[in-house]
Design a protein around this motif. Structure first.
Motif, PDB file in Angstrom:
ATOM      1  N   LEU A  14       0.831  -1.209   0.000  1.00  0.00           N
ATOM      2  CA  LEU A  14       0.000   0.000   0.000  1.00  0.00           C
ATOM      3  C   LEU A  14       0.863   1.255   0.000  1.00  0.00           C
ATOM      4  CD1 LEU A  14      -2.809   1.190   0.055  1.00  0.00           C
ATOM      5  CD2 LEU A  14      -2.892   0.803   2.524  1.00  0.00           C
ATOM      6  N   ASP A  15       1.989   1.218   0.713  1.00  0.00           N
ATOM      7  CA  ASP A  15       2.890   2.366   0.740  1.00  0.00           C
ATOM      8  C   ASP A  15       3.451   2.641  -0.655  1.00  0.00           C
ATOM      9  OD1 ASP A  15       4.069   4.321   2.575  1.00  0.00           O
ATOM     10  OD2 ASP A  15       5.986   3.408   2.045  1.00  0.00           O
ATOM     11  N   HIS A  16       3.806   1.579  -1.378  1.00  0.00           N
ATOM     12  CA  HIS A  16       4.286   1.736  -2.753  1.00  0.00           C
ATOM     13  C   HIS A  16       3.208   2.354  -3.640  1.00  0.00           C
ATOM     14  CE1 HIS A  16       8.201   0.577  -4.196  1.00  0.00           C
ATOM     15  NE2 HIS A  16       8.268  -0.470  -3.391  1.00  0.00           N
ATOM     16  N   LEU A  17       2.007   1.788  -3.600  1.00  0.00           N
ATOM     17  CA  LEU A  17       0.944   2.208  -4.507  1.00  0.00           C
ATOM     18  C   LEU A  17       0.486   3.633  -4.258  1.00  0.00           C
ATOM     19  CD1 LEU A  17      -1.226  -1.046  -4.565  1.00  0.00           C
ATOM     20  CD2 LEU A  17       0.157  -0.122  -6.443  1.00  0.00           C
ATOM     21  N   THR A  18       0.695   4.142  -3.048  1.00  0.00           N
ATOM     22  CA  THR A  18       0.231   5.494  -2.722  1.00  0.00           C
ATOM     23  C   THR A  18       1.380   6.494  -2.598  1.00  0.00           C
ATOM     24  OG1 THR A  18       0.264   4.966  -0.348  1.00  0.00           O
ATOM     25  CG2 THR A  18      -1.801   4.596  -1.542  1.00  0.00           C
ATOM     26  N   GLY A  19       2.553   6.116  -3.060  1.00  0.00           N
ATOM     27  CA  GLY A  19       3.657   7.071  -3.070  1.00  0.00           C
ATOM     28  C   GLY A  19       4.204   7.410  -1.702  1.00  0.00           C
ATOM     29  N   GLY A  20       4.181   6.441  -0.779  1.00  0.00           N
ATOM     30  CA  GLY A  20       4.779   6.668   0.535  1.00  0.00           C
ATOM     31  C   GLY A  20       3.889   7.436   1.488  1.00  0.00           C
ATOM     32  N   ARG A  21       2.589   7.160   1.452  1.00  0.00           N
ATOM     33  CA  ARG A  21       1.655   7.919   2.300  1.00  0.00           C
ATOM     34  C   ARG A  21       1.111   7.120   3.484  1.00  0.00           C
ATOM     35  NH1 ARG A  21      -3.077   9.872  -0.902  1.00  0.00           N
ATOM     36  NH2 ARG A  21      -2.526   8.536  -2.661  1.00  0.00           N
ATOM     37  N   LEU A  22       1.554   5.885   3.675  1.00  0.00           N
ATOM     38  CA  LEU A  22       0.956   5.054   4.713  1.00  0.00           C
ATOM     39  C   LEU A  22       1.490   5.399   6.097  1.00  0.00           C
ATOM     40  CD1 LEU A  22      -0.909   2.655   5.391  1.00  0.00           C
ATOM     41  CD2 LEU A  22       1.112   1.190   5.238  1.00  0.00           C
ATOM     42  N   LEU A  23       0.580   5.415   7.064  1.00  0.00           N
ATOM     43  CA  LEU A  23       0.893   5.479   8.489  1.00  0.00           C
ATOM     44  C   LEU A  23       0.292   4.215   9.100  1.00  0.00           C
ATOM     45  CD1 LEU A  23      -0.195   9.193   9.121  1.00  0.00           C
ATOM     46  CD2 LEU A  23       2.125   8.364   8.673  1.00  0.00           C
ATOM     47  N   LEU A  24       1.121   3.314   9.587  1.00  0.00           N
ATOM     48  CA  LEU A  24       0.647   2.008  10.022  1.00  0.00           C
ATOM     49  C   LEU A  24       0.394   2.001  11.521  1.00  0.00           C
ATOM     50  CD1 LEU A  24      -0.010  -0.951   9.416  1.00  0.00           C
ATOM     51  CD2 LEU A  24       2.426  -1.466   9.766  1.00  0.00           C
ATOM     52  N   GLY A  25      -0.874   2.010  11.884  1.00  0.00           N
ATOM     53  CA  GLY A  25      -1.249   1.877  13.280  1.00  0.00           C
ATOM     54  C   GLY A  25      -1.665   0.452  13.572  1.00  0.00           C
ATOM     55  N   ILE A  26      -1.099  -0.134  14.623  1.00  0.00           N
ATOM     56  CA  ILE A  26      -1.447  -1.495  15.013  1.00  0.00           C
ATOM     57  C   ILE A  26      -1.876  -1.496  16.476  1.00  0.00           C
ATOM     58  CG2 ILE A  26       0.108  -2.544  13.337  1.00  0.00           C
ATOM     59  CD1 ILE A  26       2.031  -3.141  15.675  1.00  0.00           C
ATOM     60  N   GLY A  27      -2.623  -2.524  16.856  1.00  0.00           N
ATOM     61  CA  GLY A  27      -3.067  -2.631  18.233  1.00  0.00           C
ATOM     62  C   GLY A  27      -3.423  -4.052  18.579  1.00  0.00           C
ATOM     63  N   ALA A  28      -3.428  -4.349  19.884  1.00  0.00           N
ATOM     64  CA  ALA A  28      -3.645  -5.714  20.353  1.00  0.00           C
ATOM     65  C   ALA A  28      -5.112  -6.088  20.448  1.00  0.00           C
ATOM     66  CB  ALA A  28      -2.992  -5.901  21.715  1.00  0.00           C
ATOM     67  N   GLY A  77      10.687 -25.276   7.095  1.00  0.00           N
ATOM     68  CA  GLY A  77      10.628 -23.824   7.028  1.00  0.00           C
ATOM     69  C   GLY A  77      11.977 -23.213   6.682  1.00  0.00           C
ATOM     70  N   LYS A  78      11.961 -22.223   5.810  1.00  0.00           N
ATOM     71  CA  LYS A  78      13.192 -21.605   5.322  1.00  0.00           C
ATOM     72  C   LYS A  78      13.135 -20.097   5.560  1.00  0.00           C
ATOM     73  CE  LYS A  78      15.677 -20.758   0.981  1.00  0.00           C
ATOM     74  NZ  LYS A  78      15.683 -21.007  -0.490  1.00  0.00           N
ATOM     75  N   PRO A  79      14.169 -19.501   6.148  1.00  0.00           N
ATOM     76  CA  PRO A  79      14.189 -18.049   6.291  1.00  0.00           C
ATOM     77  C   PRO A  79      14.148 -17.385   4.914  1.00  0.00           C
ATOM     78  CG  PRO A  79      15.852 -19.055   7.686  1.00  0.00           C
ATOM     79  CD  PRO A  79      15.338 -20.134   6.771  1.00  0.00           C
ATOM     80  N   LEU A  80      13.274 -16.404   4.759  1.00  0.00           N
ATOM     81  CA  LEU A  80      13.089 -15.736   3.465  1.00  0.00           C
ATOM     82  C   LEU A  80      13.273 -14.234   3.602  1.00  0.00           C
ATOM     83  CD1 LEU A  80       9.894 -17.703   2.315  1.00  0.00           C
ATOM     84  CD2 LEU A  80      12.254 -18.049   1.509  1.00  0.00           C
ATOM     85  N   LYS A  81      13.555 -13.631   2.475  1.00  0.00           N
ATOM     86  CA  LYS A  81      13.766 -12.194   2.403  1.00  0.00           C
ATOM     87  C   LYS A  81      12.728 -11.595   1.469  1.00  0.00           C
ATOM     88  CE  LYS A  81      17.602  -9.009   1.255  1.00  0.00           C
ATOM     89  NZ  LYS A  81      19.015  -8.993   0.809  1.00  0.00           N
ATOM     90  N   LEU A  82      12.178 -10.457   1.836  1.00  0.00           N
ATOM     91  CA  LEU A  82      11.149  -9.803   1.031  1.00  0.00           C
ATOM     92  C   LEU A  82      11.628  -9.624  -0.410  1.00  0.00           C
ATOM     93  CD1 LEU A  82       8.315  -8.348   1.294  1.00  0.00           C
ATOM     94  CD2 LEU A  82       9.630  -6.240   1.622  1.00  0.00           C
ATOM     95  N   ILE A  83      10.829 -10.079  -1.353  1.00  0.00           N
ATOM     96  CA  ILE A  83      11.222  -9.982  -2.766  1.00  0.00           C
ATOM     97  C   ILE A  83      11.260  -8.527  -3.219  1.00  0.00           C
ATOM     98  CG2 ILE A  83      10.536 -10.566  -5.120  1.00  0.00           C
ATOM     99  CD1 ILE A  83       9.204 -13.085  -3.971  1.00  0.00           C
ATOM    100  N   THR A  84      10.220  -7.794  -2.893  1.00  0.00           N
ATOM    101  CA  THR A  84      10.087  -6.412  -3.356  1.00  0.00           C
ATOM    102  C   THR A  84      10.889  -5.464  -2.473  1.00  0.00           C
ATOM    103  OG1 THR A  84       7.826  -6.974  -3.990  1.00  0.00           O
ATOM    104  CG2 THR A  84       8.410  -4.639  -3.995  1.00  0.00           C
ATOM    105  N   HIS A  85      11.541  -4.486  -3.092  1.00  0.00           N
ATOM    106  CA  HIS A  85      12.213  -3.445  -2.334  1.00  0.00           C
ATOM    107  C   HIS A  85      11.181  -2.418  -1.883  1.00  0.00           C
ATOM    108  CE1 HIS A  85      16.557  -4.359  -3.287  1.00  0.00           C
ATOM    109  NE2 HIS A  85      15.907  -5.191  -4.094  1.00  0.00           N
TER     110      HIS A  85
END
Length: 339
Positions: free
Chosen positions: A84-98, A154-162
């Motif tokens: 979402l950050d990519h598609l919107t040009g770096g506009r995301l603010l990610l709020g998380i909660g329990a 299970g294999k440790p993986l790295k995000l494909i997309t930068h």
């Protein structure tokens, strides 16, 4: 004390019906609002509406207030946020909660205990994903990567997309002092649901002391511009009745706890007792007007202007307004807060 206060629009989550707020979001962007926020409980999700609004806007920031950590593994939230950050040009603010145990265990079917430790671990994994410094592993007890069991493959993986940004701004929805302290320690901002500006220093001053420079206290606040103060107070009291009375178990209701820390512990207990016994009207009548008025901005323009002063003197840096449904109201609120 806040100096240059920012202004956002909090749309919350859908209630009974699906609501497309595109026109309101476009108006907020035209009027110079800094951000728009969506939420989730056990209905609409937080990310899909933001993608919808992000595709129709160009400047306004897009926030989740909040995305529930029980809903998704941390790598899933990290991937969604990165996309979402990519598609919107770096506009995301990610709020998380329990969230709370009723929703976490009853809706998502995962354990609730140790929410602070889970949140810390969750944030660490997401940041590992975005930074792409190597395959993502975690030896934490809540989200171990690779999974220590199953097929054993299970294999440790790295995000494909930068990622467009390796550090997406992270906010925590928090109500208890320990959770607020965690937000100040590991996050870029805090999303308080109920804020009594005259009491916030007393309640959370110590917890906020460790916050880094630029830490954003983005408080959600009902704003109702009207000559009918009684109707506005009743609208906020209805919300408080639901959250204090029914949004949590009798033995563990974080919303009731925060009202107690504001100095209304006996009132919160009375509201909860009435509500859980099915006496909704009695629960509503037990909510003090001064509590509803203290956490909201209600009444004619002149009265709201006066009531804004305690907010300006508080640690709040960002007002996320809830309630306005038309451009005229958005403009009036903008002129009050930013004018």
């Amino acid at each position: 004390m806040a100096t240059d206060m920012r202004l956002g629009l909090n749309l919350g989550y859908w209630q009974r019906n699906a609501v497309d707020s595109t026109d309101l979001v476009l108006a907020a962007e035209r009027l110079g609002y800094d951000s728009v926020w969506t939420a989730e409980a056990y209905g609409s999700d937080a990310f899909t509406p933001l993608a919808w609004y992000g595709a129709r806007t160009s400047r306004i920031k897009l926030g989740t207030s909040v995305a529930q950590i029980a809903a998704r593994p941390p790598v899933t939230t990290a991937m969604t946020a990165m996309t979402l950050d990519h598609l919107t040009g770096g506009r995301l603010l990610l709020g998380i909660g329990a969230s709370g145990p009723q929703v976490v265990e009853g809706w998502y079917g995962v354990p609730f205990p140790r929410p602070l430790a889970r949140t810390r671990e969750y944030a660490e994994i997401m940041r590992k994903v975005w930074r792409r410094e190597g395959p993502v592993t975690s030896d934490g007890p809540h989200y171990p990567l690779p999974y220590p069991g199953g097929a054993g493959l299970g294999k440790p993986l790295k995000l494909i997309t930068h990622p467009l940004r390796p550090e997406i701004p992270l906010y925590l929805g928090a109500e208890g002092p320990k959770n607020v302290a965690l937000a100040a320690e590991i996050a870029d901002g805090w999303l308080p649901l109920f804020t009594f500006p005259e009491k916030i220093e007393q309640m959370y001053g110590e917890a906020l002391a460790a916050a880094r420079p630029g830490f954003d206290v983005a408080a959600m606040v009902h704003v109702i511009i009207t000559d009918d103060l009684r109707a506005a107070l009743d609208a906020v009291k209805m919300t408080l009745t639901l959250y204090i009375g029914g949004m949590g178990a009798k033995s563990r209701n974080f919303h009731a706890d925060i009202i107690g820390r504001m100095g209304y512990a006996e009132v919160a207990e009375e509201i909860q007792s009435h509500y859980l016994a099915g006496r909704r009207e009695e629960a509503f009548r037990a909510v003090p007007d001064e509590l509803a008025d203290g956490i909201a901005l209600l009444g004619p323009v002149g009265r709201i202007r006066e009531r804004l002063e305690p907010w300006r003197k508080s640690p709040v840096t960002n007002l996320l307004v809830m309630g306005p449904r038309d451009e005229e109201s958005l403009r009036a609120i903008r002129d009050l807060v930013l004018g």
